[in-house]
Design a protein around this motif. Sequence first.
Motif, PDB file in Angstrom:
ATOM      1  N   GLY A 692       0.894  -1.299  -0.170  1.00  0.00           N
ATOM      2  CA  GLY A 692       0.061   0.040   0.006  1.00  0.00           C
ATOM      3  C   GLY A 692       1.019   1.318   0.035  1.00  0.00           C
ATOM      4  O   GLY A 692       2.071   1.081  -0.263  1.00  0.00           O
ATOM      5  N   LYS A 693       0.236   2.487  -0.015  1.00  0.00           N
ATOM      6  CA  LYS A 693       0.970   3.721  -0.058  1.00  0.00           C
ATOM      7  C   LYS A 693       1.180   4.035   1.525  1.00  0.00           C
ATOM      8  O   LYS A 693       0.299   3.817   2.644  1.00  0.00           O
ATOM      9  CB  LYS A 693       0.102   4.693  -0.567  1.00  0.00           C
ATOM     10  N   LEU A 694       2.422   4.622   1.663  1.00  0.00           N
ATOM     11  CA  LEU A 694       2.739   5.162   3.084  1.00  0.00           C
ATOM     12  C   LEU A 694       1.932   6.266   3.472  1.00  0.00           C
ATOM     13  O   LEU A 694       1.873   7.421   2.902  1.00  0.00           O
ATOM     14  CB  LEU A 694       4.315   5.587   3.161  1.00  0.00           C
ATOM     15  N   LYS A 695       1.222   6.283   4.515  1.00  0.00           N
ATOM     16  CA  LYS A 695       0.393   7.186   4.894  1.00  0.00           C
ATOM     17  C   LYS A 695       1.086   8.416   5.788  1.00  0.00           C
ATOM     18  O   LYS A 695       0.892   9.652   5.766  1.00  0.00           O
ATOM     19  CB  LYS A 695      -0.784   6.861   5.867  1.00  0.00           C
ATOM     20  N   SER A 696       2.104   7.968   6.579  1.00  0.00           N
ATOM     21  CA  SER A 696       2.939   8.929   7.234  1.00  0.00           C
ATOM     22  C   SER A 696       4.283   8.302   7.425  1.00  0.00           C
ATOM     23  O   SER A 696       4.463   7.029   7.483  1.00  0.00           O
ATOM     24  CB  SER A 696       2.291   9.357   8.601  1.00  0.00           C
ATOM     25  N   VAL A 697       5.354   9.285   7.734  1.00  0.00           N
ATOM     26  CA  VAL A 697       6.808   8.757   8.087  1.00  0.00           C
ATOM     27  C   VAL A 697       7.073   9.541   9.308  1.00  0.00           C
ATOM     28  O   VAL A 697       7.161  10.512   9.205  1.00  0.00           O
ATOM     29  CB  VAL A 697       7.827   8.768   6.904  1.00  0.00           C
ATOM     30  N   THR A 698       7.671   8.735  10.382  1.00  0.00           N
ATOM     31  CA  THR A 698       7.920   9.280  11.737  1.00  0.00           C
ATOM     32  C   THR A 698       9.299   8.876  12.111  1.00  0.00           C
ATOM     33  O   THR A 698       9.661   7.659  11.923  1.00  0.00           O
ATOM     34  CB  THR A 698       6.900   8.898  12.686  1.00  0.00           C
ATOM     35  N   VAL A 699      10.153   9.662  12.510  1.00  0.00           N
ATOM     36  CA  VAL A 699      11.540   9.303  12.941  1.00  0.00           C
ATOM     37  C   VAL A 699      11.339   9.661  14.369  1.00  0.00           C
ATOM     38  O   VAL A 699      10.954  10.764  14.957  1.00  0.00           O
ATOM     39  CB  VAL A 699      12.596  10.295  12.278  1.00  0.00           C
ATOM     40  N   ARG A 700      11.495   8.757  15.227  1.00  0.00           N
ATOM     41  CA  ARG A 700      11.743   8.727  16.760  1.00  0.00           C
ATOM     42  C   ARG A 700      12.680   7.927  17.464  1.00  0.00           C
ATOM     43  O   ARG A 700      13.049   6.744  16.693  1.00  0.00           O
ATOM     44  CB  ARG A 700      10.154   8.277  17.239  1.00  0.00           C
ATOM     45  N   VAL A 702      13.602   5.235  20.206  1.00  0.00           N
ATOM     46  CA  VAL A 702      13.187   4.343  21.215  1.00  0.00           C
ATOM     47  C   VAL A 702      14.157   3.685  21.925  1.00  0.00           C
ATOM     48  O   VAL A 702      15.101   3.058  21.327  1.00  0.00           O
ATOM     49  CB  VAL A 702      12.484   3.122  20.488  1.00  0.00           C
ATOM     50  N   GLU A 703      14.076   4.152  23.277  1.00  0.00           N
ATOM     51  CA  GLU A 703      15.311   3.763  24.166  1.00  0.00           C
ATOM     52  C   GLU A 703      16.532   4.102  23.702  1.00  0.00           C
ATOM     53  O   GLU A 703      17.365   3.240  23.788  1.00  0.00           O
ATOM     54  CB  GLU A 703      15.369   2.147  24.522  1.00  0.00           C
ATOM     55  N   GLY A 704      16.759   5.322  23.198  1.00  0.00           N
ATOM     56  CA  GLY A 704      18.033   5.797  22.783  1.00  0.00           C
ATOM     57  C   GLY A 704      18.325   5.701  21.409  1.00  0.00           C
ATOM     58  O   GLY A 704      19.338   6.096  20.867  1.00  0.00           O
ATOM     59  N   VAL A 705      17.555   4.684  20.645  1.00  0.00           N
ATOM     60  CA  VAL A 705      18.017   4.285  19.425  1.00  0.00           C
ATOM     61  C   VAL A 705      17.041   4.892  18.241  1.00  0.00           C
ATOM     62  O   VAL A 705      15.731   4.878  18.575  1.00  0.00           O
ATOM     63  CB  VAL A 705      17.770   2.508  19.258  1.00  0.00           C
ATOM     64  N   PRO A 706      17.716   5.515  17.315  1.00  0.00           N
ATOM     65  CA  PRO A 706      16.866   6.158  16.337  1.00  0.00           C
ATOM     66  C   PRO A 706      16.130   5.026  15.523  1.00  0.00           C
ATOM     67  O   PRO A 706      16.328   3.978  15.125  1.00  0.00           O
ATOM     68  CB  PRO A 706      17.910   6.684  15.276  1.00  0.00           C
ATOM     69  N   VAL A 707      14.580   5.443  15.104  1.00  0.00           N
ATOM     70  CA  VAL A 707      13.607   4.425  14.693  1.00  0.00           C
ATOM     71  C   VAL A 707      13.124   5.228  13.667  1.00  0.00           C
ATOM     72  O   VAL A 707      12.646   6.363  13.801  1.00  0.00           O
ATOM     73  CB  VAL A 707      12.967   3.730  15.681  1.00  0.00           C
ATOM     74  N   VAL A 708      12.762   4.566  12.290  1.00  0.00           N
ATOM     75  CA  VAL A 708      12.101   5.219  11.303  1.00  0.00           C
ATOM     76  C   VAL A 708      10.850   4.209  11.025  1.00  0.00           C
ATOM     77  O   VAL A 708      10.848   3.116  11.183  1.00  0.00           O
ATOM     78  CB  VAL A 708      12.787   5.267   9.786  1.00  0.00           C
ATOM     79  N   GLU A 709       9.508   4.903  11.550  1.00  0.00           N
ATOM     80  CA  GLU A 709       8.065   4.284  11.484  1.00  0.00           C
ATOM     81  C   GLU A 709       7.463   4.686  10.207  1.00  0.00           C
ATOM     82  O   GLU A 709       7.420   6.010   9.889  1.00  0.00           O
ATOM     83  CB  GLU A 709       7.759   4.356  12.727  1.00  0.00           C
ATOM     84  N   CYS A 710       6.912   3.651   9.603  1.00  0.00           N
ATOM     85  CA  CYS A 710       6.078   4.054   8.257  1.00  0.00           C
ATOM     86  C   CYS A 710       4.763   3.597   8.394  1.00  0.00           C
ATOM     87  O   CYS A 710       4.811   2.273   8.919  1.00  0.00           O
ATOM     88  CB  CYS A 710       6.730   3.461   7.066  1.00  0.00           C
ATOM     89  N   ALA A 711       3.605   4.126   8.499  1.00  0.00           N
ATOM     90  CA  ALA A 711       2.352   3.627   8.399  1.00  0.00           C
ATOM     91  C   ALA A 711       1.859   3.427   7.135  1.00  0.00           C
ATOM     92  O   ALA A 711       1.791   4.046   6.134  1.00  0.00           O
ATOM     93  CB  ALA A 711       1.396   4.943   9.024  1.00  0.00           C
ATOM     94  N   VAL A 712       1.282   2.138   6.880  1.00  0.00           N
ATOM     95  CA  VAL A 712       0.696   1.632   5.635  1.00  0.00           C
ATOM     96  C   VAL A 712      -0.520   1.113   5.913  1.00  0.00           C
ATOM     97  O   VAL A 712      -1.015   0.563   6.822  1.00  0.00           O
ATOM     98  CB  VAL A 712       1.709   0.457   4.985  1.00  0.00           C
ATOM     99  N   ALA A 713      -1.536   1.698   4.931  1.00  0.00           N
ATOM    100  CA  ALA A 713      -2.905   1.609   5.272  1.00  0.00           C
ATOM    101  C   ALA A 713      -3.242   0.366   4.632  1.00  0.00           C
ATOM    102  O   ALA A 713      -2.800  -0.213   3.305  1.00  0.00           O
ATOM    103  CB  ALA A 713      -3.792   2.724   4.536  1.00  0.00           C
ATOM    104  N   GLN A 714      -4.079  -0.551   5.314  1.00  0.00           N
ATOM    105  CA  GLN A 714      -4.417  -2.006   4.985  1.00  0.00           C
ATOM    106  C   GLN A 714      -6.039  -2.101   5.165  1.00  0.00           C
ATOM    107  O   GLN A 714      -6.247  -2.472   6.084  1.00  0.00           O
ATOM    108  CB  GLN A 714      -3.553  -3.004   5.403  1.00  0.00           C
TER     109      GLN A 714
END
Length: 772
Positions: A692-700, A702-714
């Motif tokens: 699917g298409k990525l609805k959003s991309v978030t950089v945050r 998590v416990e001091g480790v950088p993480v890229v989170e991508c939300a996919v609509a299903q």
Amino acid sequence: MPERLNYRLKNKLLGPPLVRDDMRSERLSNGVALGVLSPDCISSSAYGPEQILRVLVPVVGAGAFTLVMPVTGAILLVLFLVTMSYREVVMVYTKAGGSYAVSRDNFGVRIAQVAAVALLIDYVVTVAVQTSAGADALISAFDALGPYKLEITVAVVVLLTYGNLRGIREAGRAFAAPTYFFIVTLGLVIVIGLIRKATGNLPVLPINVPGAVPPGPSTNGFLMGASVFILLRAFANGGSSLTGLEAISNGVSAFQPPEGPHARRVLVIMSLVLGTLVTGVSLLAAFTHATPYVSGFPTVISQEAQQVFGHSGVGNSMYYVFQAATMLILFTGANTSFNGFPFLASFVAEDSFLPRQLTRRGHRLVFSKGIVALSIVAIAILVATDASVNRLVSVYAIGVFTGFTMAGSGMVRHHLRTREPHWRRKVVINGSAAVLSFSVVLIFAITKFTEGAWIVVVLFPLLVWGLIRLNRQYREEAATLRDELPGTLKVRPLRRHVVLVLVQDLDLAANRALQYAKSLGAASVRAVHFMIDEEVADRLEDAWTKLDRAGIPLEVIDVPDRRVVRAALDLAAEVTADGETEVSILLPRPTYPRFSGRVLHDRVADRVAAAISALPHATATIVPFQLGRPLVQVESLAPPGEGPAAGGGVTPATRRPETAAAAAEAAEAAAATEGAPGSAPLRPGRRVRVQGKLKSVTVRPVEGVPVVECAVAQGDSVVVLRFMGRRRVIGIHPGVTIKAGGTVRSDPDNRLVIDNPSYTLLDTGPDSEDEQ
């Protein structure tokens, strides 16, 4: 939740909303580009020569038909120099913007506002002139429509506005056809007219007829008795033949690569066609003595066509075909402003010289606010001038030739700065065009001052000043927000947080605000009532004691002078006086229907919020409660494997798409996933594949480790793709289509998560990774 009525109505009238993927830039071939970009320019041949005669006939009578060709020759000289100047413009500036882009690059954004105002005026008056001239062409064929000319022009503007709000695109053969239709039919009129003149069969019309412009005395002296001032006025009027010449430079980016050479070629062809048509119309006017009418119809070009084709059955049919071609190209020429004006306004707004709302695309991916503003101003001008082309021309060409002046002088500055090969020759060309164009501006301002040009002379500098003043305000606001940021980032969080809920009555709106206050986790939450009426306060206290408010106390504060805003300020200042407390003031506010709500209910919450925002360590939040709709119960998301969704994936209430466009994307993604090899129900612990298409991309972190989170609509659910230890993933951005696989799990927020998935980007860009 149901959509609002105005949104449903918008969908009915304009069609469903378009998403970003529907926005395509269509590159035009030279043939299509000529037809699409030139109707404004080429259609001016339908009224330019007539404007010359409107000045000459009342002064020199039949002598006007002798002088019309020398004046036309002077206009053709201007056409030649301006065309040569714009040949350089389109080679250097291959993006949209025209003289505004040239001025901005060479003189800076402040001086460029002169070009911006000139072009904006040009676009607005173009709509008025083209629709008025198109109505004249229609009425020339059907004179019974004469009393309804203003209504016809306004109706055409409204129709063009509606069409452009729906997303009519300027590219395509449909919009090129009227241009070629007019060129062919007018060329036929000119050729047949010259043949009939050569054979002595072309009729000559009387000039002293009822309804025509009263002719002056005819003489055979120097300049046929016309003064230099009259000739300059005629030249200024005829300059309206050159309007729209800048259209190619404004649309260079629409050409196929290489844009510059293709745009230059089309520009030359357009100028040659315009020069030929203007010369032909002026010649036929001189031969037939077609005289302008006071009412504006029948037009000079209409009379010429009638004399050329004759009054036989075939001749009448050809005449009506020609009038249809003239009307169509004039209305099509008006439509070009509905594309140019909103784009130019968005460019100027991006530079912070116009309201930034003009940079936002609307429901159908067009600049809706710019289109509506253009139509409103154009209709106002039509009403003010009674849709008279003659009156409109007075304010038309000043903006046009100011743009020519800015483009030419900007190119001179460019050549002097870059000194590329043959720069001296280019300086002479562009400099000559700039000087001559500025001379035309002066001639217009002087000779047409009392006929309406004074409006532009006065309004022009005021508009430039207004744009610069607006930019200064934007810059001051930006500086305030930006310069104070470093210091505020270093401020330590305050030790204590207090939430105050201002209540007038114990109702649903107040109850919602109290619920929200409890969720903030503050050290102290209390309700506050400012007492203006003792009876109201007593009833509130009684209700408060009878209902269980989960331990939230009610504080009643006497306000004998009824200054509620001041009382709120004093209360906030008192709470934050120790320097260690942050206060949040919640203001319950029922939201009413837009118009009746403003009339029947006060806006105290807005005034309190505005006042509180000026205090340090104090925040005011309006908590709206929608009235006029049934309460919507939203089913809470149960943990996977529990509740009604057990054994079937995610509950229907899970993260529903918020807009029709998002719903369409979600449905598309669901359709793409269902039945795909390897796809599986979205249950924690199972290995699945999603697409699917990525609805959003978030950089945050998590416990001091950088993480890229991508939300996919299903479908009705959302799956989060989590890339651990990454601050950026090349090719990953909102809107990209992705296919990913991995083991799905549930995180503490009840989200479905796939950690470090394998993935493929399905619409890769130049910097994308195809597969990981």
